[in-house]
Motif scaffolding. Structure first.
Motif, PDB file in Angstrom:
ATOM      1  N   VAL A   1     -10.654 -15.409  -2.880  1.00  0.00           N
ATOM      2  CA  VAL A   1      -9.597 -16.409  -3.006  1.00  0.00           C
ATOM      3  C   VAL A   1     -10.194 -17.560  -3.801  1.00  0.00           C
ATOM      4  CG1 VAL A   1      -8.123 -18.052  -1.767  1.00  0.00           C
ATOM      5  CG2 VAL A   1      -8.497 -15.750  -0.839  1.00  0.00           C
ATOM      6  N   CYS A   2      -9.554 -17.918  -4.919  1.00  0.00           N
ATOM      7  CA  CYS A   2     -10.042 -18.987  -5.800  1.00  0.00           C
ATOM      8  C   CYS A   2      -9.074 -20.162  -5.744  1.00  0.00           C
ATOM      9  CB  CYS A   2     -10.130 -18.508  -7.244  1.00  0.00           C
ATOM     10  SG  CYS A   2     -11.226 -17.115  -7.466  1.00  0.00           S
ATOM     11  N   ILE A   3      -9.629 -21.351  -5.550  1.00  0.00           N
ATOM     12  CA  ILE A   3      -8.823 -22.576  -5.528  1.00  0.00           C
ATOM     13  C   ILE A   3      -9.455 -23.556  -6.505  1.00  0.00           C
ATOM     14  CG2 ILE A   3      -7.944 -24.478  -4.129  1.00  0.00           C
ATOM     15  CD1 ILE A   3      -8.212 -22.666  -1.679  1.00  0.00           C
TER      16      ILE A   3
ATOM     17  N   VAL B   1      -5.122 -29.493  -5.258  1.00  0.00           N
ATOM     18  CA  VAL B   1      -5.141 -28.110  -5.731  1.00  0.00           C
ATOM     19  C   VAL B   1      -4.342 -28.035  -7.012  1.00  0.00           C
ATOM     20  CG1 VAL B   1      -4.405 -25.759  -5.209  1.00  0.00           C
ATOM     21  CG2 VAL B   1      -5.437 -27.160  -3.427  1.00  0.00           C
ATOM     22  N   GLY B   2      -5.006 -27.584  -8.070  1.00  0.00           N
ATOM     23  CA  GLY B   2      -4.331 -27.420  -9.355  1.00  0.00           C
ATOM     24  C   GLY B   2      -3.718 -26.039  -9.474  1.00  0.00           C
ATOM     25  N   LYS B   3      -4.525 -25.029  -9.192  1.00  0.00           N
ATOM     26  CA  LYS B   3      -4.010 -23.665  -9.170  1.00  0.00           C
ATOM     27  C   LYS B   3      -4.841 -22.861  -8.182  1.00  0.00           C
ATOM     28  CE  LYS B   3      -6.606 -21.810 -13.104  1.00  0.00           C
ATOM     29  NZ  LYS B   3      -6.505 -21.059 -14.353  1.00  0.00           N
TER      30      LYS B   3
ATOM     31  N   ASN C   1     -18.789 -35.195  -1.771  1.00  0.00           N
ATOM     32  CA  ASN C   1     -18.758 -36.164  -2.870  1.00  0.00           C
ATOM     33  C   ASN C   1     -18.344 -35.626  -4.233  1.00  0.00           C
ATOM     34  OD1 ASN C   1     -19.648 -38.141  -1.064  1.00  0.00           O
ATOM     35  ND2 ASN C   1     -21.761 -37.515  -1.369  1.00  0.00           N
ATOM     36  N   TRP C   2     -17.409 -34.708  -4.299  1.00  0.00           N
ATOM     37  CA  TRP C   2     -16.885 -34.323  -5.600  1.00  0.00           C
ATOM     38  C   TRP C   2     -15.384 -34.104  -5.491  1.00  0.00           C
ATOM     39  CZ3 TRP C   2     -14.858 -29.380  -5.625  1.00  0.00           C
ATOM     40  CH2 TRP C   2     -15.387 -28.452  -4.720  1.00  0.00           C
ATOM     41  N   THR C   3     -14.694 -34.364  -6.568  1.00  0.00           N
ATOM     42  CA  THR C   3     -13.235 -34.306  -6.571  1.00  0.00           C
ATOM     43  C   THR C   3     -12.678 -33.272  -7.537  1.00  0.00           C
ATOM     44  OG1 THR C   3     -13.151 -36.037  -8.249  1.00  0.00           O
ATOM     45  CG2 THR C   3     -13.031 -36.736  -5.940  1.00  0.00           C
ATOM     46  N   HIS C   4     -13.533 -32.728  -8.411  1.00  0.00           N
ATOM     47  CA  HIS C   4     -13.110 -31.725  -9.383  1.00  0.00           C
ATOM     48  C   HIS C   4     -13.996 -30.497  -9.221  1.00  0.00           C
ATOM     49  CE1 HIS C   4     -11.539 -35.405 -11.103  1.00  0.00           C
ATOM     50  NE2 HIS C   4     -10.856 -34.714 -12.003  1.00  0.00           N
ATOM     51  N   GLY C   5     -13.401 -29.334  -9.175  1.00  0.00           N
ATOM     52  CA  GLY C   5     -14.214 -28.132  -9.077  1.00  0.00           C
ATOM     53  C   GLY C   5     -13.418 -26.931  -8.615  1.00  0.00           C
ATOM     54  N   GLU C   6     -14.139 -26.017  -7.999  1.00  0.00           N
ATOM     55  CA  GLU C   6     -13.549 -24.755  -7.583  1.00  0.00           C
ATOM     56  C   GLU C   6     -14.158 -24.343  -6.242  1.00  0.00           C
ATOM     57  OE1 GLU C   6     -13.506 -20.308  -9.495  1.00  0.00           O
ATOM     58  OE2 GLU C   6     -13.455 -22.014 -10.857  1.00  0.00           O
ATOM     59  N   ILE C   7     -13.320 -23.793  -5.388  1.00  0.00           N
ATOM     60  CA  ILE C   7     -13.778 -23.230  -4.123  1.00  0.00           C
ATOM     61  C   ILE C   7     -13.427 -21.750  -4.158  1.00  0.00           C
ATOM     62  CG2 ILE C   7     -13.650 -23.288  -1.613  1.00  0.00           C
ATOM     63  CD1 ILE C   7     -12.577 -26.138  -1.828  1.00  0.00           C
ATOM     64  N   MET C   8     -14.426 -20.906  -3.841  1.00  0.00           N
ATOM     65  CA  MET C   8     -14.213 -19.468  -3.827  1.00  0.00           C
ATOM     66  C   MET C   8     -14.578 -18.921  -2.455  1.00  0.00           C
ATOM     67  SD  MET C   8     -15.761 -18.837  -7.576  1.00  0.00           S
ATOM     68  CE  MET C   8     -16.814 -20.264  -7.380  1.00  0.00           C
TER      69      MET C   8
END
Length: 139
Positions: A31-33, A40-42, A85-92
């Motif tokens: 699952v990619c977020i 959540v962008g996509k 401490n981060w606001t931009h990225g990806e969670i897998m």
């Protein structure tokens, strides 16, 4: 209520509720977020490839049970506590259902992203001194 005005935990809960039926039909996958400004962008899901033997697809086993999907959603939300401490990225979230054992496993991978194109406006670079300013009279 707009998705951006919700906490990230509520957004992840929303994502997993949207993917519930897909998770119940998947044996394994990711699952990619994608996150931008803590929103959540996509999102989506990568299914592990289907296996074949002698050119024939094997009979697909069922994916997660409803209880396993619920537990997976809770684990994903609980796992947000480890993001720092981060606001931009990806969670897998990688997951796999262990056939015959009635269990499943999952792991979480966080990836932070930074956009350096905006930094030049926020942070002025120190002016480079030339040799004449440092050593008057030197040529």
């Amino acid at each position: 209520m707009e998705l951006e005005s919700m906490s990230l935990a509520r957004q992840v809960d929303f994502v997993f509720r949207q993917l519930e039926e897909e998770l119940m039909n998947a044996i394994a996958g990711t699952v990619c977020i994608h996150i931008r400004n803590n929103a959540v962008g996509k999102f989506g899901m990568r299914h592990n490839p289907l296996e074949t033997r002698n050119g024939q697809f094997e009979k697909l086993n069922s994916g997660m049970t409803a209880k396993q999907v619920q537990d997976f959603r809770k684990m994903a939300i609980e796992g947000l506590k480890y993001r720092r401490n981060w606001t931009h990225g990806e969670i897998m979230y990688d997951f796999a259902v262990k056939q015959g054992a009635g269990s499943w496993s999952a792991s979480v991978c966080y990836e932070s992203n930074y956009n350096t194109s905006n930094w030049s406006y926020r942070y002025k670079q120190p002016r480079q001194s030339n040799v004449r300013e440092l050593y008057p009279g030197a040529e």
